[in-house]
Design an enzyme around this catalytic site. Structure first.
Site, PDB file in Angstrom:
ATOM      1  N   VAL A  84      32.261  61.505  67.426  1.00 44.61           N
ATOM      2  CA  VAL A  84      32.059  60.515  66.367  1.00 44.61           C
ATOM      3  C   VAL A  84      33.389  59.892  65.932  1.00 44.61           C
ATOM      4  O   VAL A  84      34.441  60.519  66.029  1.00 44.61           O
ATOM      5  CB  VAL A  84      31.340  61.133  65.140  1.00 44.61           C
ATOM      6  N   ASP A 126      38.458  66.409  58.165  1.00 47.79           N
ATOM      7  CA  ASP A 126      37.397  65.472  58.540  1.00 47.79           C
ATOM      8  C   ASP A 126      36.230  66.174  59.202  1.00 47.79           C
ATOM      9  O   ASP A 126      35.076  65.958  58.865  1.00 47.79           O
ATOM     10  CB  ASP A 126      37.950  64.345  59.446  1.00 47.79           C
ATOM     11  N   ASP A 183      35.188  71.543  64.241  1.00 46.14           N
ATOM     12  CA  ASP A 183      34.669  71.455  65.605  1.00 46.14           C
ATOM     13  C   ASP A 183      34.788  72.850  66.241  1.00 46.14           C
ATOM     14  O   ASP A 183      33.989  73.727  65.938  1.00 46.14           O
ATOM     15  CB  ASP A 183      35.476  70.373  66.329  1.00 46.14           C
TER      16      ASP A 183
HETATM   17  P1  IMP Z   1      38.947  71.849  66.039  1.00 52.17           P
HETATM   18  O1  IMP Z   1      40.253  72.535  66.053  1.00 52.17           O
HETATM   19  O2  IMP Z   1      38.319  71.840  67.406  1.00 52.17           O
HETATM   20  O3  IMP Z   1      37.984  72.314  64.989  1.00 52.17           O
HETATM   21  O4  IMP Z   1      39.282  70.355  65.887  1.00 52.17           O
HETATM   22  C1  IMP Z   1      39.218  69.646  64.782  1.00 52.17           C
HETATM   23  C2  IMP Z   1      39.897  68.333  65.042  1.00 52.17           C
HETATM   24  O5  IMP Z   1      39.484  67.743  66.289  1.00 52.17           O
HETATM   25  C3  IMP Z   1      39.456  67.388  63.960  1.00 52.17           C
HETATM   26  O6  IMP Z   1      40.345  67.445  62.903  1.00 52.17           O
HETATM   27  C4  IMP Z   1      39.492  66.068  64.667  1.00 52.17           C
HETATM   28  O7  IMP Z   1      40.778  65.528  64.586  1.00 52.17           O
HETATM   29  C5  IMP Z   1      39.207  66.386  66.112  1.00 52.17           C
HETATM   30  N1  IMP Z   1      37.788  66.148  66.437  1.00 52.17           N
HETATM   31  C6  IMP Z   1      36.847  67.058  66.719  1.00 52.17           C
HETATM   32  N2  IMP Z   1      35.663  66.467  66.966  1.00 52.17           N
HETATM   33  C7  IMP Z   1      35.868  65.144  66.811  1.00 52.17           C
HETATM   34  C8  IMP Z   1      35.015  63.988  66.917  1.00 52.17           C
HETATM   35  O8  IMP Z   1      33.806  64.047  67.181  1.00 52.17           O
HETATM   36  N3  IMP Z   1      35.611  62.800  66.677  1.00 52.17           N
HETATM   37  C9  IMP Z   1      36.930  62.657  66.378  1.00 52.17           C
HETATM   38  N4  IMP Z   1      37.752  63.703  66.266  1.00 52.17           N
HETATM   39  C10 IMP Z   1      37.228  64.934  66.480  1.00 52.17           C
HETATM   40 MG    MG Z   2      41.684  65.866  62.306  1.00 55.17          MG
END
Ligand code: IMP
Ligand code: MG
Length: 205
Positions: free
Chosen positions: A182, A129, A132
């Site tokens: 979001v 999705d 981040d």
């Molecule tokens: P990362 O490991 O920080 O890249 O995290 C990715 C995961 O964090 C995504 O798959 C989402 O489940 C969650 N995530 C990161 N940002 C958001 C946001 O703005 N809204 C909802 N979920 C988020």
């Molecule tokens: Mg996710």
């Protein structure tokens, strides 16, 4: 119906009646999402022309993106899903309006569901999705590379490059967005709002 006003930046539709929408603002409308997802699907169809692919969706946020994206891909395809969880609790949005400022203090990601089929010598498209910090996808990417796929590409509907802690790049990215929390179109806050058709910025759940 108040939620169906044209040009409204508020979410529209029946969910408006059951959700508190006061603090949700549409960032990406369902029409923009649909058009971009179709573009990405066509791009994948061209890039993998004549080949088969496996879509691997990251549970649960990618479920809606995967189901829409895959229907724009005119190739032989199969689905698989992978689940992960991160150590470190996400703070309550009330205490942390950006929702994730202190998210993932340890950076440790744990597998909760593995893929069901071998990925060896297959074209794999990892569907997520949102990109981040990059911790989740780096972990999953390494895990899947151990299967020795023929190719491994990343499709992410959203990208927040300003939040990156580990370098990683999507091959098929829908939208680059600013640093905001979001929800909608699969993305949740505390498991809610995944079924909103638009992607909305949430400031106070
Ligand atoms: P990362 O490991 O920080 O890249 O995290 C990715 C995961 O964090 C995504 O798959 C989402 O489940 C969650 N995530 C990161 N940002 C958001 C946001 O703005 N809204 C909802 N979920 C988020
Ligand atoms: Mg996710």
């Amino acid at each position: 119906m108040i939620c169906n006003q044209k040009r409204s930046r508020r979410p529209r539709g029946p969910l408006c009646k059951i959700l508190r929408v006061a603090d949700l603002k549409v960032l990406l409308s369902r029409e923009r999402i649909a058009a971009r997802v179709a573009d990405l699907g066509e791009q994948i169809s061209r890039d993998f022309h004549g080949e088969s692919i496996i879509f691997v969706g990251v549970l649960k946020g990618a479920a809606i993106f995967l189901s829409d994206l895959s229907r724009h891909v005119a190739l032989d395809a199969s689905f698989d899903f992978i689940g992960v969880s991160s150590y470190g609790a996400r703070p309550a949005l009330a205490q942390d309006p950006s929702g994730y400022a202190t998210w993932d203090s340890t950076g440790e990601v744990r597998l909760t569901k593995d893929v069901d089929q071998p990925m060896t010598e297959k074209n794999v498209i990892l569907v997520e999705d949102i990109l981040d910090t990059g911790l989740t996808l780096n972990f999953i990417r390494k895990h899947l590379l151990a299967h020795r796929p023929k190719t491994l590409k990343i499709a992410a509907l959203l990208d927040k490059p300003s939040r990156r802690k580990q370098p990683i790049q999507g091959d098929y990215v829908g939208f680059t967005i600013p640093d905001a929390f979001v929800v909608g179109y699969g993305l949740d806050y505390a498991e809610h709002y995944r079924n909103l058709p638009d992607i909305c910025v949430i400031s106070n759940p």
